[in-house]
Design an enzyme around this catalytic site. Structure first.
Site, short mmCIF file in Angstrom:
data_model
loop_
_atom_site.label_atom_id
_atom_site.label_comp_id
_atom_site.label_asym_id
_atom_site.label_seq_id
_atom_site.Cartn_x
_atom_site.Cartn_y
_atom_site.Cartn_z
N ALA A 112 0.84 -1.21 0.00
CA ALA A 112 0.00 0.00 0.00
C ALA A 112 0.87 1.25 0.00
O ALA A 112 0.58 2.23 -0.70
CB ALA A 112 -0.94 0.00 1.20
N ASP A 113 1.93 1.24 0.78
CA ASP A 113 2.87 2.37 0.78
C ASP A 113 3.49 2.57 -0.59
O ASP A 113 3.53 3.70 -1.12
CB ASP A 113 3.99 2.11 1.79
CG ASP A 113 3.62 2.49 3.21
OD1 ASP A 113 2.74 3.34 3.39
OD2 ASP A 113 4.24 1.95 4.14
#
Length: 402
Positions: free
Chosen positions: A174-175
């Site tokens: 997600a990062d």
């Protein structure tokens, strides 16, 4: 063509980087790789959290995690808890093209550095915030953690063994996805600014990026209203498309259509499966997934992976060994693409880096600056941007401002 004489793609674009950990630093590293001048602003004596994440550390104590996302940046230490530190930051932002920050929602507003305030001193500023959940909605004040976003977004519900626990991905996906999406948004804003002269406010959220990355899994649900289940390494719409155990190790295999399925069956001596109505079409194989996967597994366990991979290469079926990281960097294609770099470093001699995937043969991406030491460029940045002399810089050091 002498590419050394060609200006970098983002030459003369200045970025103020108020980010730490991964999503923001990965975004600003991509901009730096493309030639932007990136000033990484860090707290004196502490710096980016990831400077302290380890082991592993290099011989001189640099964190491998920090090294992964911070090349092509200069480090400026600045105490943003002080009024003078904030004033210096405003002066630097006024000379920049892009501001990227990933503080908790509302932090820059408290400091008087919100978009509306910055627009008054730099009307064409591209102002990008990266948070866990964005600037709207009931979660907007929640801290952003990749693990929580993987859970909330549905990713973990479809990741892991069929009969096991939900599993997060082995990287902070997600990062990283948000960092890449932020880069895309910033580049689009730069392109628009060339035509309109206007800056942009960009509101990037980890949750938005991860939900969007659910892609066809989310679409399958939206169309059918059937909640997807974990399939291990299987594919929800294609069979076989997963890992299998050979005699010595696992490998990945994909028969993405019925033509490839026919070639696979011929190659492993199971031609009758192409006429069996339970397995002849992909739709039938998806419906009879467990049975056909069991039959394939019984075949594949009889030979080493290298034997199967040679057969698959000869018949044109996509397949690959499941490599560990040592095998990755020994792989001839990875070597040919020069995906590992050795970069000069001020305290370690050289440090290893994964190369940028942004490949421009006409204007190659280069590593101009190694991941910086904390505050390594403070004096030169303050001199270059604000004409501060050594005496003033010394005073700021003594006051704990830099």
């Amino acid at each position: 063509m002498d590419t050394n004489k060609i200006p970098a793609l983002l030459d003369n674009i200045k970025v103020v980087d108020l980010t730490r950990v991964l999503a923001g630093p990965y975004c600003t590293m991509m901009l730096g790789d493309l030639g932007a001048e990136v000033i990484k602003v860090e707290m004196p004596g502490q710096g980016d959290d990831t400077r302290h994440w380890g082991p592993p550390f290099t011989d001189s104590g640099e964190s491998a995690y920090f090294l992964s996302a911070n090349r092509n940046k200069r480090s400026l230490t600045l105490n943003l808890k002080s009024e003078q530190g904030l004033e210096i930051l405003k002066l630097i932002i006024a000379k920049a093209d892009i501001l990227v920050e990933n503080f908790k929602t509302g932090t820059l507003e408290k400091w008087g550095l919100d978009f509306e305030a910055m627009k008054k001193i730099k009307p064409d500023l591209i102002y990008c915030t990266i948070t866990g959940y964005g600037y709207t909605g009931p979660y907007k004040n929640f801290p952003g953690y990749d693990f929580m976003v993987q859970a909330l977004s549905g990713l973990m519900s479809v990741t892991g063994p069929v009969d096991g626990d939900p599993v997060r991905t082995g990287i902070a996906i997600a990062d990283l996805a948000t960092g890449m999406n932020a880069t895309s948004a910033i580049l689009a804003a730069l392109f628009a600014r060339e035509r309109t002269g206007q800056g942009q406010r960009i509101d990037m959220a980890l949750l938005d990026s991860q939900v969007a990355m659910m892609s066809y899994v989310a679409s399958n649900f939206l169309v059918s209203q059937n909640i997807p289940e974990r399939l291990g390494n299987g594919h929800p719409n294609i069979v076989p498309y997963q890992s299998f155990q050979a005699k010595d190790q696992y490998f990945a295999l994909a028969a993405g259509n019925d033509r490839q399925w026919g070639k696979l069956c011929a190659g492993i001596g199971q031609d009758d499966w192409t006429t069996d109505p339970r397995y002849a079409t992909n739709r039938a194989r998806v419906e009879n997934r467990d049975e056909i996967v069991r039959l394939l597994s019984e075949v594949f366990i009889t030979k080493d992976a290298s034997d199967w991979l040679q057969i698959f290469e000869e018949i044109g079926i996509p397949a690959a060994p499941i490599n560990n990281m040592a095998q990755v960097f020994e792989n001839p294609q990875v070597v040919a693409r020069k995906l590992q770099l050795e970069v000069q470093h001020p305290t370690d001699g050289t440090v290893p880096q994964v190369a940028s995937p942004l490949n421009f043969p006409t204007n190659p991406v280069t590593v101009r600056i190694p991941p910086p030491l904390l505050g390594e460029h403070t004096e030169e940045i303050l001199t270059e941007y604000l004409d501060f002399d050594k005496s003033k810089i010394g005073d700021l050091h003594q006051q704990g401002i830099i």
